[in-house]
Scaffold this motif. Structure first.
Motif, PDB file in Angstrom:
ATOM      1  N   SER A  20      38.451  82.688  17.046  1.00  0.00           N
ATOM      2  CA  SER A  20      38.244  81.287  17.425  1.00  0.00           C
ATOM      3  C   SER A  20      36.915  80.758  16.885  1.00  0.00           C
ATOM      4  O   SER A  20      36.720  79.546  16.804  1.00  0.00           O
ATOM      5  N   GLU A  22      35.942  81.281  13.790  1.00  0.00           N
ATOM      6  CA  GLU A  22      36.123  80.978  12.370  1.00  0.00           C
ATOM      7  C   GLU A  22      36.264  79.469  12.190  1.00  0.00           C
ATOM      8  O   GLU A  22      36.874  78.806  13.015  1.00  0.00           O
ATOM      9  N   PRO A  23      35.728  78.930  11.115  1.00  0.00           N
ATOM     10  CA  PRO A  23      35.867  77.483  10.891  1.00  0.00           C
ATOM     11  C   PRO A  23      37.333  77.087  10.719  1.00  0.00           C
ATOM     12  O   PRO A  23      38.052  77.801  10.023  1.00  0.00           O
ATOM     13  N   PRO A  24      37.773  76.059  11.357  1.00  0.00           N
ATOM     14  CA  PRO A  24      37.041  75.276  12.345  1.00  0.00           C
ATOM     15  C   PRO A  24      37.053  75.987  13.697  1.00  0.00           C
ATOM     16  O   PRO A  24      38.062  76.580  14.086  1.00  0.00           O
ATOM     17  N   ASP A  25      35.955  75.928  14.400  1.00  0.00           N
ATOM     18  CA  ASP A  25      35.823  76.535  15.723  1.00  0.00           C
ATOM     19  C   ASP A  25      36.897  75.955  16.635  1.00  0.00           C
ATOM     20  O   ASP A  25      37.020  74.741  16.760  1.00  0.00           O
ATOM     21  N   THR A  26      37.686  76.810  17.238  1.00  0.00           N
ATOM     22  CA  THR A  26      38.778  76.347  18.092  1.00  0.00           C
ATOM     23  C   THR A  26      38.494  76.573  19.576  1.00  0.00           C
ATOM     24  O   THR A  26      39.404  76.529  20.399  1.00  0.00           O
ATOM     25  N   THR A  28      35.717  74.857  21.540  1.00  0.00           N
ATOM     26  CA  THR A  28      34.543  73.991  21.649  1.00  0.00           C
ATOM     27  C   THR A  28      34.416  73.297  22.996  1.00  0.00           C
ATOM     28  O   THR A  28      33.340  72.805  23.322  1.00  0.00           O
ATOM     29  N   ASP A  32      40.006  73.516  25.113  1.00  0.00           N
ATOM     30  CA  ASP A  32      40.257  74.634  24.191  1.00  0.00           C
ATOM     31  C   ASP A  32      40.328  75.947  24.956  1.00  0.00           C
ATOM     32  O   ASP A  32      41.175  76.795  24.660  1.00  0.00           O
ATOM     33  N   ARG A  57      32.220  81.873  24.921  1.00  0.00           N
ATOM     34  CA  ARG A  57      31.834  81.683  23.513  1.00  0.00           C
ATOM     35  C   ARG A  57      30.797  82.716  23.093  1.00  0.00           C
ATOM     36  O   ARG A  57      30.836  83.225  21.978  1.00  0.00           O
ATOM     37  N   CYS A 142      38.658  84.036   4.319  1.00  0.00           N
ATOM     38  CA  CYS A 142      38.656  84.204   5.773  1.00  0.00           C
ATOM     39  C   CYS A 142      37.968  85.514   6.138  1.00  0.00           C
ATOM     40  O   CYS A 142      38.168  86.532   5.484  1.00  0.00           O
ATOM     41  N   SER A 160      45.491  82.934  12.137  1.00  0.00           N
ATOM     42  CA  SER A 160      45.061  81.550  11.914  1.00  0.00           C
ATOM     43  C   SER A 160      45.864  80.856  10.822  1.00  0.00           C
ATOM     44  O   SER A 160      45.438  79.838  10.298  1.00  0.00           O
TER      45      SER A 160
END
Length: 180
Positions: A20, A22-26, A28, A32, A57, A142, A160
């Motif tokens: 989670s 990894e861009p984009p942060d899922t 936040t 979520d 987080r 990734c 992802s």
């Protein structure tokens, strides 16, 4: 090797939590976190606060540290998490699952329960000699982690969407080469 259901659930949840970041942060906001917990449920206390979100987080880099090639380092990290959260394994059964192990009380903070559940799953991975089931996403762009729980040990991509993205790119490259 087939792991117990609680080990498999913890490995999937741990990999998803690490990924989670990894861009984009899922992960936040609290919505979520709710979505993560809907997909990877944990029994027990849920505060649903910004502090709880921050604690979960903050686990991501700690749990990512479980994906290492060095077995001694993995053991050290697992033992550190188990000690930090004063894990006390006990047998339990709930929600239609047979006997399995919980190593933290249901009233402990969510982040503590997640950390200990994954640490306990890693003890099973280590004891079974199955560290090769832990790896990194094969997509060039990734750095997500993979917990390969497939029977034939064929999982190469994180969850992802990297596998689909890589396969579509390869298909388009083949079509382009054939057309050109």
């Amino acid at each position: 090797m087939t792991f117990a259901h609680d080990t498999m659930l913890a490995l999937r949840a741990g990999a998803a939590l690490v990924n989670s970041a990894e861009p984009p942060d899922t992960l936040t906001d609290l919505d979520d976190l709710d979505a993560f917990l809907a997909q990877h449920p944990f029994t027990g206390r849920r505060d649903a606060t910004d502090a709880e979100l921050r604690e979960v987080r903050a686990l991501r880099p700690v749990l990512r540290g479980f994906w290492v090639d060095d077995e001694e380092l993995l053991v050290e990290r697992v033992n550190a998490v188990l000690a930090e959260y004063a894990a006390l394994p006990q047998l339990t059964r709930h929600d239609g699952f047979g006997w399995h192990i919980h190593a933290t009380a249901a009233d402990r903070p969510l982040a503590a329960r997640i950390a200990v559940e994954l640490a306990m799953a890693m003890t099973d991975v280590l004891r079974a000699g199955e560290r090769d089931r832990l790896g990194f996403c094969a997509a060039d762009d990734c750095s997500g982690v993979v917990a390969d729980l497939s029977r034939n040990r064929s999982r190469r991509y994180c969850e992802s969407g990297c596998g689909n993205r890589v396969n579509v790119a390869a298909y388009r490259a083949r079509r382009s080469a054939a057309a050109g």
